[in-house]
Scaffold this motif. Sequence first.
Motif, PDB file in Angstrom:
ATOM      1  N   GLN A 169     -14.378   9.399  -0.106  1.00 46.62           N
ATOM      2  CA  GLN A 169     -14.092  10.360  -1.173  1.00 46.62           C
ATOM      3  C   GLN A 169     -13.925   9.656  -2.513  1.00 46.62           C
ATOM      4  OE1 GLN A 169     -13.819  13.914  -0.644  1.00 46.62           O
ATOM      5  NE2 GLN A 169     -14.898  13.211   1.141  1.00 46.62           N
TER       6      GLN A 169
ATOM      7  N   ARG B 184      -6.492  18.628  -3.281  1.00 43.93           N
ATOM      8  CA  ARG B 184      -7.451  17.508  -3.260  1.00 43.93           C
ATOM      9  C   ARG B 184      -8.756  17.948  -2.633  1.00 43.93           C
ATOM     10  NH1 ARG B 184      -5.482  12.467  -0.204  1.00 43.93           N
ATOM     11  NH2 ARG B 184      -7.233  11.586  -1.357  1.00 43.93           N
TER      12      ARG B 184
ATOM     13  N   THR C 289     -12.994  12.840   6.769  1.00 40.61           N
ATOM     14  CA  THR C 289     -11.970  12.384   5.838  1.00 40.61           C
ATOM     15  C   THR C 289     -10.778  13.347   5.846  1.00 40.61           C
ATOM     16  OG1 THR C 289     -13.792  11.604   4.494  1.00 40.61           O
ATOM     17  CG2 THR C 289     -11.628  11.496   3.520  1.00 40.61           C
TER      18      THR C 289
ATOM     19  N   ILE D 222     -11.299   2.859   8.294  1.00 39.11           N
ATOM     20  CA  ILE D 222     -10.257   3.839   7.970  1.00 39.11           C
ATOM     21  C   ILE D 222      -9.328   4.027   9.175  1.00 39.11           C
ATOM     22  CG2 ILE D 222      -9.822   6.284   7.537  1.00 39.11           C
ATOM     23  CD1 ILE D 222     -12.280   6.340   5.790  1.00 39.11           C
TER      24      ILE D 222
ATOM     25  N   VAL E 208     -17.712   8.926   2.544  1.00 37.72           N
ATOM     26  CA  VAL E 208     -16.713   8.631   3.572  1.00 37.72           C
ATOM     27  C   VAL E 208     -15.332   8.424   2.951  1.00 37.72           C
ATOM     28  CG1 VAL E 208     -16.027   6.988   5.346  1.00 37.72           C
ATOM     29  CG2 VAL E 208     -18.414   7.662   5.135  1.00 37.72           C
TER      30      VAL E 208
ATOM     31  N   ASP F 262     -15.770  15.586   3.069  1.00 38.16           N
ATOM     32  CA  ASP F 262     -16.186  15.131   4.389  1.00 38.16           C
ATOM     33  C   ASP F 262     -15.165  15.557   5.440  1.00 38.16           C
ATOM     34  OD1 ASP F 262     -18.102  13.372   5.872  1.00 38.16           O
ATOM     35  OD2 ASP F 262     -16.217  12.394   6.383  1.00 38.16           O
TER      36      ASP F 262
ATOM     37  N   GLU G  56      -7.240  11.753   6.680  1.00 35.38           N
ATOM     38  CA  GLU G  56      -6.163  11.868   5.686  1.00 35.38           C
ATOM     39  C   GLU G  56      -4.945  12.546   6.310  1.00 35.38           C
ATOM     40  OE1 GLU G  56      -5.508  10.933   2.714  1.00 35.38           O
ATOM     41  OE2 GLU G  56      -7.358  10.458   1.653  1.00 35.38           O
TER      42      GLU G  56
ATOM     43  N   LEU H  16      -3.706   0.516   4.060  1.00 41.76           N
ATOM     44  CA  LEU H  16      -4.393   0.943   2.833  1.00 41.76           C
ATOM     45  C   LEU H  16      -4.599   2.453   2.872  1.00 41.76           C
ATOM     46  CD1 LEU H  16      -7.083  -1.880   2.698  1.00 41.76           C
ATOM     47  CD2 LEU H  16      -5.252  -1.535   1.043  1.00 41.76           C
ATOM     48  N   PRO H  17      -4.748   3.046   1.684  1.00 43.28           N
ATOM     49  CA  PRO H  17      -4.983   4.492   1.660  1.00 43.28           C
ATOM     50  C   PRO H  17      -6.314   4.868   2.309  1.00 43.28           C
ATOM     51  CG  PRO H  17      -4.992   3.563  -0.571  1.00 43.28           C
ATOM     52  CD  PRO H  17      -4.702   2.450   0.355  1.00 43.28           C
ATOM     53  N   VAL H  18      -6.390   6.091   2.816  1.00 41.49           N
ATOM     54  CA  VAL H  18      -7.592   6.557   3.510  1.00 41.49           C
ATOM     55  C   VAL H  18      -8.748   6.758   2.537  1.00 41.49           C
ATOM     56  CG1 VAL H  18      -8.584   8.459   4.833  1.00 41.49           C
ATOM     57  CG2 VAL H  18      -6.266   7.667   5.335  1.00 41.49           C
ATOM     58  N   SER H  19      -8.460   7.413   1.426  1.00 43.67           N
ATOM     59  CA  SER H  19      -9.577   7.792   0.563  1.00 43.67           C
ATOM     60  C   SER H  19      -9.112   8.000  -0.861  1.00 43.67           C
ATOM     61  CB  SER H  19     -10.222   9.087   1.086  1.00 43.67           C
ATOM     62  OG  SER H  19      -9.383  10.179   0.797  1.00 43.67           O
ATOM     63  N   GLY H  20     -10.072   8.257  -1.717  1.00 46.26           N
ATOM     64  CA  GLY H  20      -9.768   8.500  -3.118  1.00 46.26           C
ATOM     65  C   GLY H  20      -9.791   7.215  -3.918  1.00 46.26           C
TER      66      GLY H  20
ATOM     67  N   ASP I 101      -1.357  11.652   4.476  1.00 47.02           N
ATOM     68  CA  ASP I 101      -1.524  11.695   3.022  1.00 47.02           C
ATOM     69  C   ASP I 101      -1.840  13.085   2.478  1.00 47.02           C
ATOM     70  OD1 ASP I 101      -0.852   9.100   2.668  1.00 47.02           O
ATOM     71  OD2 ASP I 101      -2.897   8.338   2.679  1.00 47.02           O
TER      72      ASP I 101
ATOM     73  N   ALA J  74       0.802  -1.216   0.000  1.00 48.47           N
ATOM     74  CA  ALA J  74       0.000   0.000   0.000  1.00 48.47           C
ATOM     75  C   ALA J  74       0.839   1.271   0.000  1.00 48.47           C
ATOM     76  CB  ALA J  74      -0.927   0.008   1.202  1.00 48.47           C
ATOM     77  N   ARG J  75       1.899   1.282   0.781  1.00 49.09           N
ATOM     78  CA  ARG J  75       2.633   2.533   0.963  1.00 49.09           C
ATOM     79  C   ARG J  75       3.774   2.684  -0.030  1.00 49.09           C
ATOM     80  NH1 ARG J  75      -0.344   6.198   3.762  1.00 49.09           N
ATOM     81  NH2 ARG J  75      -1.905   4.889   4.717  1.00 49.09           N
TER      82      ARG J  75
ATOM     83  N   HIS K 158      -7.361   6.851  -6.692  1.00 55.94           N
ATOM     84  CA  HIS K 158      -6.006   6.612  -7.193  1.00 55.94           C
ATOM     85  C   HIS K 158      -5.021   7.300  -6.273  1.00 55.94           C
ATOM     86  CE1 HIS K 158      -6.937   4.654 -10.976  1.00 55.94           C
ATOM     87  NE2 HIS K 158      -7.926   5.518 -11.137  1.00 55.94           N
TER      88      HIS K 158
END
Lengths: 531, 315
Positions: B264, A233, A240, B152, B262, A237, A244, B162-166, A249, A26-27, B168
Motif C-alpha cells: 500500500q 485508510r 493487506t 509482511i 502489496v 489489496d 493489517e 516493522l509496519p505492515v503497509s503504508g 494496525d 518500530a512500535r 507513514h
Amino acid sequence: MSPACPALVGLVLAALAAAAGVAGRARAAEVPDDVLVVGQSAEPASLDPGVTTATNDARILVNLYDGLVRTKPGSLEIEPALAESWSLSEDGRRYTFRLRAGVRFHDGSPLDARAVTFTFGRLLEPAHPAAATGPFPLAFLFRAVERVEALDPRTVRFTLRQPFAPFLANLATPTGLIVPPGAVMARGKDFGRNPVGTGPFRFEAWQSSRKVTLARNPGYWGGPAASRLVIFRPLADPNTRATEMLAGDVDVVAEMPPDALALFRHRAGFSVAEAVGPHLWYLILNMRAGPLRDRRVREAVNWAIDRRALAEHVLQGTAVPARGIIAPAFAGTYDPDLAGYGHDPARARALLREAGAEGARLTLLVAEGGSGMLDPVAMGTAIQADLARVGLDVRLVTYEWNAYLARVNRGLGEDADMADMAEMAWMTNDPDQLPSLALASDALPGKGGFNAGGYANPDLDRLLDEARRSTDPARRRDLDRAAERLVVADAPFAVVVHGKQAAVVREAVRGFALDPTFTARLAGVRKREGP
Amino acid sequence: MGRYLLGRLAALVPVLLGLSVIVFLIMALIPGDPALALLGPYATPEAVARINRDLGLDRSLPVQYLTWLSHVLTGDLGRSHSLNRPVLDEVAERFAATLILAGAALALAALLGLALGVAAALRQSGWVDRLATLGVLVGLSVPSFWLGLLLILLVSVRWRLLPVSGMHAIYGEETLADLLRHLALPAATLAVVAAGVIARLTRAAMLEVLRQDFVRTARAKGLGEGRIVLLHAARAALVTVIPVIGTQAGFVLGGAVYVETVFQWPGIGRMLVGAIATRDVLLVQGGVLVVATTYVLVNLAADLLQRLADPRIGG
C-alpha cells in the motif's frame, strides 16, 4: 585472506544492523484509544454526497453529514434526523419538514431551510448556480420532486409531481445528505475534497491514497462522539487488509474477502460483525432473443442453480440464497411465504425437454469484479456447472468491470453478438427501486434504464406504479409483494443470493454495528472501556 | 560532452511524442467508458453524454490528442475526474513516493549486489560465492508480491518489528525514522531481483578484470591486495556494471507496481492501476508521461555515468 573481503562483509553487516536499529523502534508510535482506525477497500472518489456513488465513500459520508431523516440503527425504518418532524398532505404530494433548532454546519453556518432548498436545487435544476459542482449520478432518486420551498427558516416543503412512496427512504440515502450553500459555492468542484456537514465528525484532512481523518464535532446536536478521531485508510489489496488487521494496525475492516473472514471468525482477539443488506445478486435473462424467450427454459435455469452450494461453499457463508427480488433486509416488505425456486435438476431437465431446448447453447456474461458482485467469476463458473448438469451448454464471456457495465447496460441484444444471460448485483434502499429501474418497460436501455434483458409486462408496470403512489404502507406492501410474485413466476431473472456485509473488528472496539445500508455510524464507537 | 548531452536530449523529443501517442491510443481504444466509470452502474445515457462532452471525449481522436498535448506543453495536465483534483498535484505526490521507494531499493540493490559480486569473485567457488549464487538464483525466481507477503507475515505480523503497509504512521508525526521503518520491507522486496542481477554481473566483471595485465602489474609493483581490488579492479569492473545498474533502475520502477500494491505504498504505479480501472484518461496520460520521461532520463544518466567512469570512451 585479502583485506577487501571482510571489509565488504562488514559493510553489508553494518547496513543490516542499521536497518535493524530502525526496526527496533518500530512500535513506538501507538494509536491512542480515542482514535479509531477503519480500513476500507478504496480511496474515496469524493466526499460530496451528491457526487459519489461508492459504498466506501458512503461509510465516511454518514459520519460527516446528516440528512433530514435517516434509517434506524440496524434497520431500514425511517427516523428523524435534521428534521425533527414532518407531515404529509392528504393527496400524498406535499411533505412539510420541521427542522431541528440551533444546528450548525462545521463551518459555523446555520442549518436552515435555505440549506435544504440549496441541496436539492443543486441536484435537480440544471440552471442552479451550483449545478456545475456535479455531475450528480443518483439525482434521479428525487426526480418525483416538483419543487422545494423554504416556508420559514425552520420549515421546508417538498412538492412531488405525484405521490411517491419511496421518497422518505430516498431522503435517507447519502444523496439526500444536506450540504451548506456557502461552502459549496466557495469551493466549487473542490467541495468533494473539503467537505462540510452537520454530522458527529468534521473533516480534518485527506491525504491522497493514505488516509482521510475526521475529528469529533464537539457541538453535535446528538451529543459528542465517543472517539476523538476517526481515520479511514484505503487498503486496496485484500491480503493487506487481512495482514493489517492481524498486526493490529486497524481497528475495523469492512469488506474482508471470504477466505480471510473465515480466518478471523475463529481467532481470539477479533470479532466479525455481519449484516444482511438490501442486496440481490442475479442473472439477467434475455427475453428478446434466444432460447430464454421461452418461459419454461427460464424456469429450468432457475431450478438448475444450486443457490445453497453457492452461498455456503463458493461464498463461504457470506451470502444467503435468494427466493425473490426483495431482500430480507426490507423487513416490512419481505414475504416469508414466498416459495421461489429450489434446487431441482430433474425438474429443470423435464422443463427443457418440454420446451425442446435440451443441449441449448447459451452465453453468460461474467464480470471480473465490481461493486456488490461478490465473487463473480467463481459464481459464473459454478452456475455454468449447474446448468451443464441439466444439459445446457453455457459459454462464459468475461469482462473487466467497467467494460462489463458498458456491454450489459446497452442491453443483451438480439443480434449475432447477443448474450443470453448476464450477472448483475444491486444494492437498493427501497423495494421499489430494483424492479422499477431494471424490469419496468419504461426502463429499457434505449430509454435510460437498466432493463438489459428487455422484459416488458404491463401488469408489472401497473403494480409498481400503484405501489409507488400508495400512501398506505400496508397496501403498498401488498402491491410490492404481488409485483415480486409476478416476477418470480415470469422469471425474467434467475435470482441467486443476497450478499451479507461483514466487517472484522478488534476485540478492543466497543459499540460497532453494521447497518443494512452497508454503512456504519461511528459516533458511539470507541476502543476499550471508557469512563 | 556538452554537445553529446544536447544531442541525446534532442533525441528524447520524438521518443516522448511517440510514447504519448501510443498511451493516448491505448486509452482511447480499450473497451469501457470513462463516463460510466465515473457515474457508476446507475448512469443514464444523458448523463454519460454530458460527461463525455465535458471531458471532450465526443470529439475526434486527433483533436483530443492535440488539445491534450497543447495543454501539456503549457504545464497543464488537466483535472482527474475520478479523484476530483488536478492531475499534476496527484502525479507529483505519487511520483515523489515512488522515487523514494525506487531510489532506496536501487541503492540497496547496488550496495548488496556490488558487495556480494566482489566478494564472490574474490573467493571464487568458496562459500561466499556459493551462497551468493544461491541467493541470486532465489532472488531472481521468487515473485516479488509473494516475497512481500512473506516478509509482511514474518517481520510485521509475527515478529511485530516493522509496519505492515503504508508510507507513514497512521497516527502521529511523520518523521524520517518513521518513513524509514515503512520503507524497509518494500525497498528490500523491490531490491532483491536487481541485487541478484547486479551481483551476478559484478562477479563476472571482477573475474574478467582480475585476470588482466594491469592487475598483474599492480601486484608486481607490490601494491596491497586491498588497494588492488578496490582501487583498480573494482573501478574497471564498474564500467561494465554501471549501465546494468541503469537498466535495473528501469526494472525497479516497473516492479514498483506490485510492491506498491502489496505494501500500500502511495506510489504512481498503484495510482496508474487505479486510473486505468476508472478510465481516468488524463490521469493515466499524465502519469505515464512522467514515468516514461524518468525512465528515459535514467537511461541517459546511466550512459553519461559510464562515459565518466570509462576513460576509453571520449569525455
